[in-house]
Motif scaffolding. Structure first.
Motif, PDB file in Angstrom:
ATOM      1  N   MET A 105       0.843  -1.188   0.000  1.00 50.49           N
ATOM      2  CA  MET A 105       0.000   0.000   0.000  1.00 50.49           C
ATOM      3  C   MET A 105       0.881   1.240   0.000  1.00 50.49           C
ATOM      4  O   MET A 105       2.085   1.188   0.282  1.00 50.49           O
ATOM      5  N   GLN A 106       0.288   2.369  -0.334  1.00 54.60           N
ATOM      6  CA  GLN A 106       0.983   3.652  -0.296  1.00 54.60           C
ATOM      7  C   GLN A 106       0.017   4.706   0.216  1.00 54.60           C
ATOM      8  O   GLN A 106      -1.149   4.750  -0.188  1.00 54.60           O
ATOM      9  N   SER A 107       0.502   5.546   1.137  1.00 56.69           N
ATOM     10  CA  SER A 107      -0.368   6.579   1.709  1.00 56.69           C
ATOM     11  C   SER A 107       0.473   7.774   2.130  1.00 56.69           C
ATOM     12  O   SER A 107       1.605   7.626   2.599  1.00 56.69           O
ATOM     13  N   GLU A 108      -0.104   8.955   1.944  1.00 59.43           N
ATOM     14  CA  GLU A 108       0.499  10.198   2.430  1.00 59.43           C
ATOM     15  C   GLU A 108      -0.466  10.941   3.339  1.00 59.43           C
ATOM     16  O   GLU A 108      -0.397  12.160   3.483  1.00 59.43           O
ATOM     17  N   SER A 109      -1.363  10.191   3.945  1.00 59.99           N
ATOM     18  CA  SER A 109      -2.325  10.773   4.885  1.00 59.99           C
ATOM     19  C   SER A 109      -2.473   9.837   6.082  1.00 59.99           C
ATOM     20  O   SER A 109      -1.995   8.699   6.074  1.00 59.99           O
ATOM     21  N   ALA A 110      -3.156  10.329   7.111  1.00 63.46           N
ATOM     22  CA  ALA A 110      -3.326   9.549   8.331  1.00 63.46           C
ATOM     23  C   ALA A 110      -3.964   8.200   8.005  1.00 63.46           C
ATOM     24  O   ALA A 110      -4.944   8.119   7.263  1.00 63.46           O
TER      25      ALA A 110
END
Length: 691
Positions: free
Chosen positions: A680-685
Motif C-alpha cells: 500500500m501507499q499513503s500520504e495521509s493519516a
C-alpha cells in the motif's frame, strides 16, 4: 594389334606414368616424419595416459575429464589443478631442430604463459610451446643466442577446435602455424639446446608465475591449460609448411563451439512462491568437482510477482547478489579491511579472497510469506594464506562481519552490516557497486554507458556516463539514492540515510573495458585480489562506485551500518518515496492497551510493537503519514503476539490474506512474533488494526 604389342604398349604407358610421378612435386614427398612422442588421449576413463610411440604410461593429476576429441577421446583440463607429467628418463633426445603440434580448444585464456608441451630447464635449455595470457600462440626455446621466443599476433578463438604447430630449425628459425597456415616466424642464432632428461609437462605450468595482468597482490600462481587437448605430437626434426598443412588436413574437427559458456546459477528464472530456499547450485562440472560442500549449501530468494532473485552462492563467497529477469548479476559487496597494519601484506582482506569459503557461510533466519531474513557471516582474509585482518592482541579474534538482509516481497531488502574489529583506525569499507559479468559477456554487454543515476530525497535526479568516467558526484544536491543502469528491465538500487552520505566513483585502475574489469572473482580460485580481465572468457566483475551512510551503531569492538537495496522496474525518481518512508517514517501511536511502541526500526524496515501478557486481542495502530513521511509497503513486527492468525483492516477496510496483505508467525525460544507486510501507499493519516 596382338597380345605382345598390347603388353608393350601398357608397359610403356606405365613407365611414362612413373616418370611423370617421379618428376612431379607430389604430396608424398611432403609427408611428415614420424613423431618421436605422441599422445592421442583415447583413454575413456582412469588416470593413466599411454604415449603412443614408446607405450610409456603416465598419470594425470588434478581435476580433468575424458571428452570427445578430434579423433576418439581427448583430455579436458580445468585451468587450476590438472595436467600430465611425463618422466624425462628414457624420453627421446631432441637434437638441433624439432617440431610440435596439437589440436586444442581454449575454454579460457591462461593467467600467464601455459604450455601445451613444455620440456625445459629454466631458460637455459629446452622449449615451451603454448599460449600466453592474451591467447596468442607462442614458442620459446633455448638457442645458441640465448632464450628465444616468437609469439603470434592473432588471438586464438575460444571454445573451438584449432590445430596449432611450431617448428624450429637453424635454417628457417622459429615458425608458428594455426590451422595449417604460417602465422609468425623469426630467425634464430644457432642450434636448439635441448633439455634432455627433464620431465615433460603437458597442459600444466612448470613454475608458479605472476599473472600477467595482475594488479595486486604479487603472488605467483600455478595453473593449467583451460580447455581440451588432443593429438599432441613431438618431432625430432622441423616440419615444413606443407607437412603442417597435411597434418591439419588429415583430421576433420567438429565445427562451431565445442564448450559452452557456463552460466552463473541462480535457480528457476520465473516468478515463484516468495521466500528463501536452501539448495545446491551447480555451475560447471570441473569447477564443482573438487569442492567439499554438502547439500543445501546455497540460498535463493524468489519473488512471486517478479522474475528477479537474490542468490547467496558459494561461487561468490556467499555474498548475496541480485539477479535480473535476463540474468544480469549485481551485488553491494561486503565488509573489506585494507592496508597496514590491519591486513597482512597491506593488501585486501575480504571474503572475495576466501576462495574455499573457509570463513563464509549463509543461513536463513526467518522465512514467512511476509519476509525472509538471510544472514551471511564471513571473515576478512587475504588471498595467499587465508589469514584474517587485525588479530586482537589479547583474544586472537580477527575481523569478522555479519550481514543481515531482511527481504520483503516487493524486492526491497534492509541490509544491516556489523563489522567486528579491534582496530577502528584501519580502513574498512561497507559497500561497493559491483556488477558480476557472466562468462561470455563484457561489462558493456551488461551496463549501460549512462551507468549510474543518483537521486535525492526530493526526487531530483542526475545520470552519469562512463564515456568519460566521473570523478566527482555533485548532482543532484544531497543525493543519497543510487540506481545502477543495467541492460535489463529490473535495475538494482541502493539507499542510505540522507545525513552525510559518502559517494565516490571507482575509476583509475588498469582496464581493457570502458568500465573497471577484473576476473579474479567470482568463481576463480587463483590467489589474487586484483587481475585485469582481457576477454570475456571467464566470469568477471566491474565496480562503479561506493555509497555509504554514517554508522548506525558503534560499540567497543563493532561498527554497524544500514542501507536499503533491491531491484525496481520503476523510474529512479520514484525511489525518493521509498527513501522517505524509510529515513523519515510516519509517526506511530498505539490506541490499544497492553502494547508498547518500539518505534520504527530502519535496520529491518519495520514498525516494532511489543505485546504485554495482559494485552487485549486487538491492536489499533495510528500512522501519521505525510508527503515527507509516507507509507510505502510498510511492515510491522508485533513481538509476543502469540500463535493466533490475525485479521487485518486498513482504515476500516478488511484486507484479505494474499498478494497485498501477508503475515507470518515467527517462533523464538521464548515467544512467537507476528510479522505483517502490506502492499500500500499513503500520504495521509492511516489506521491499521490487527485482531
Amino acid at each position: 594389334m596382338n597380345f605382345r604389342q598390347l603388353s608393350l604398349r601398357h608397359r610403356f604407358a606405365s613407365m611414362l606414368a612413373m616418370s611423370m610421378l617421379c618428376s612431379a612435386p607430389v604430396r608424398a614427398f611432403s609427408q611428415a616424419p614420424a613423431p618421436v612422442l605422441a599422445w592421442s588421449f583415447d583413454e575413456a576413463s582412469g588416470d593413466a595416459v599411454t604415449e603412443q610411440v614408446h607405450h610409456q604410461s603416465s598419470k594425470l593429476f588434478g581435476v580433468y575429464r575424458h571428452v570427445p576429441g578430434v579423433s576418439g577421446e581427448a583430455l579436458r583440463l580445468d585451468s587450476e589443478t590438472s595436467g600430465l607429467r611425463v618422466a624425462g628418463a628414457g624420453l627421446p633426445q631432441l637434437q638441433s631442430g624439432f617440431a610440435a603440434e596439437a589440436w586444442i580448444v581454449i575454454n579460457a585464456y591462461p593467467w600467464n604463459w601455459v604450455p601445451i608441451v613444455d620440456q625445459r630447464r629454466g631458460e637455459k635449455a629446452g622449449f615451451l610451446f603454448g599460449i600466453d595470457s592474451f591467447g596468442h600462440l607462442g614458442l620459446q626455446a633455448a638457442t645458441g643466442g640465448g632464450w628465444e621466443f616468437v609469439t603470434g599476433q592473432e588471438q586464438l578463438p575460444l571454445k573451438q577446435w584449432v590445430h596449432v604447430a611450431a617448428s624450429y630449425s637453424a635454417a628457417n628459425g622459429m615458425e608458428l602455424f594455426v590451422n595449417g597456415k604460417e602465422v609468425r616466424s623469426r630467425p634464430v642464432q644457432g642450434d636448439f639446446i635441448p633439455a634432455n632428461g627433464e620431465d615433460l609437462l603437458i597442459g600444466r605450468a612448470r613454475d608458479a608465475m605472476l599473472p600477467s595482468q595482475w594488479l595486486h597482490p604479487k603472488f605467483p600462481v600455478l595453473y593449467s591449460f583451460d580447455g581440451i587437448l588432443d593429438e599432441v605430437k613431438l618431432f625430432d626434426q622441423p616440419l615444413t609448411m606443407q607437412q603442417v598443412q597435411d597434418q591439419y588436413a588429415s583430421l576433420h574437427a567438429p565445427q562451431g563451439d565445442v564448450l559452452p559458456y557456463p552460466k552463473l546459477p541462480s535457480g528457476p528464472p520465473d516468478p515463484g512462491p516468495f521466500g528463501g530456499y536452501y539448495t545446491t547450485l551447480k555451475y560447471d562440472e570441473l569447477w564443482d568437482a573438487p569442492r567439499r560442500i554438502g547439500p543445501d549449501s546455497d540460498v535463493v530468494v524468489r519473488f512471486d510477482d517478479s522474475p528477479i532473485r537474490m542468490v547467496s552462492w558459494q561461487g561468490t563467497s556467499y555474498i548475496p547478489a541480485w539477479v535480473t529477469e535476463n540474468g544480469k548479476w549485481y551485488t553491494d559487496e561486503f565488509v573489506e579491511t585494507g592496508g597496514l597494519p590491519g591486513c597482512p601484506g597491506g593488501e585486501d582482506c575480504e571474503p572475495m579472497s576466501d576462495k574455499q569459503d573457509r570463513y563464509s557461510h549463509v543461513r536463513i533466519l526467518e522465512n514467512t510469506p511476509a519476509r525472509t531474513v538471510i544472514h551471511v557471516r564471513y571473515g576478512q582474509c587475504e588471498a595467499e594464506n587465508s589469514v584474517c585482518a587485525n588479530p586482537d592482541p589479547n583474544t586472537g579474534w580477527t575481523d569478522w562481519a555479519d550481514d543481515y538482509y531482511t527481504v520483503y516481497p516487493d524486492g526491497t531488502a534492509a541490509r544491516k552490516t556489523v563489522a567486528w574489529t579491534s582496530n577502528f583506525d584501519t580502513w574498512h569499507e561497507f559497500q561497493e557497486t559491483i556488477i558480476i559479468n557472466q562468462a561470455g559477456t563484457r561489462p558493456e554487454d551488461n551496463i549501460q554507458t549512462k551507468a549510474l543515476t543518483f537521486v535525492n530525497m526530493k526526487g531530483e535526479t542526475a545520470t552519469y556516463s562512463w564515456e568519460r568516467p566521473p570523478v566527482i558526484i555533485d548532482k543532484p544536491v544531497k543525493a543519497n539514492i543510487q540506481m545502477v543502469n543495467l541492460k535489463s528491465e529490473w535495475k538494482p538500487f541502493q539507499i542510505v540515510m540522507p545525513a552525510h552520505p559518502a559517494i565516490s566513483t571507482y575509476v583509475g585502475e588498469k582496464t581493457y573495458s570502458m568500465f573497471e574489469w577484473w576476473n579474479h572473482w567470482p568463481v576463480s580460485q587463483v590467489k589474487s585480489s586484483g587481475i585485469s580481465a582481457i576477454a570475456a572468457d571467464r566470469p568477471s566483475h566491474s565496480s562503479l562506485s561506493h555509497i555509504e551512510g554514517a554508522p548506525y551503531q558503534t560499540t567497543a569492538d563493532s561498527i554497524t551500518k544500514i542501507m536499503l537495496d533491491g531491484m525496481t522496474n520503476r523510474p529512479a525518481a520514484e525511489l525518493a518515496v521509498l527513501a522517505r518512508s524509510w529515513a523519515t517514517p510516519a509517526a506511530m501511536t498505539l490506541q490499544s492497551t497492553g502494547y508498547t511502541s518500539g518505534g520504527y526500526d530502519p535496520s529491518q524496515r519495520a514498525f516494532v510493537i511489543r505485546r504485554e501478557e495482559a494485552a487485549g486481542s486487538s491492536l489499533r495502530i495510528s500512522l501519521q503519514a505525510t508527503e515527507n513521511s509516507p507509507l510505502l509497503n510498510p511492515a510491522f513486527v508485533v513481538e509476543g503476539w502469540g500463535d493466533a492468525l490475525p485479521r487485518i483492516t486498513v482504515n476500516g477496510k478488511a484486507m484479505q490474506w494474499g498478494k497485498d496483505a501477508r503475515y507470518g508467525i515467527v517462533s523464538t525460544l521464548q515467544r512467537s512474533n507476528l510479522v505483517v507486510w502490506l502492499r500500500m501507499q499513503s500520504e495521509s493519516a492511516t489506521t491499521i488494526e490487527l485482531h
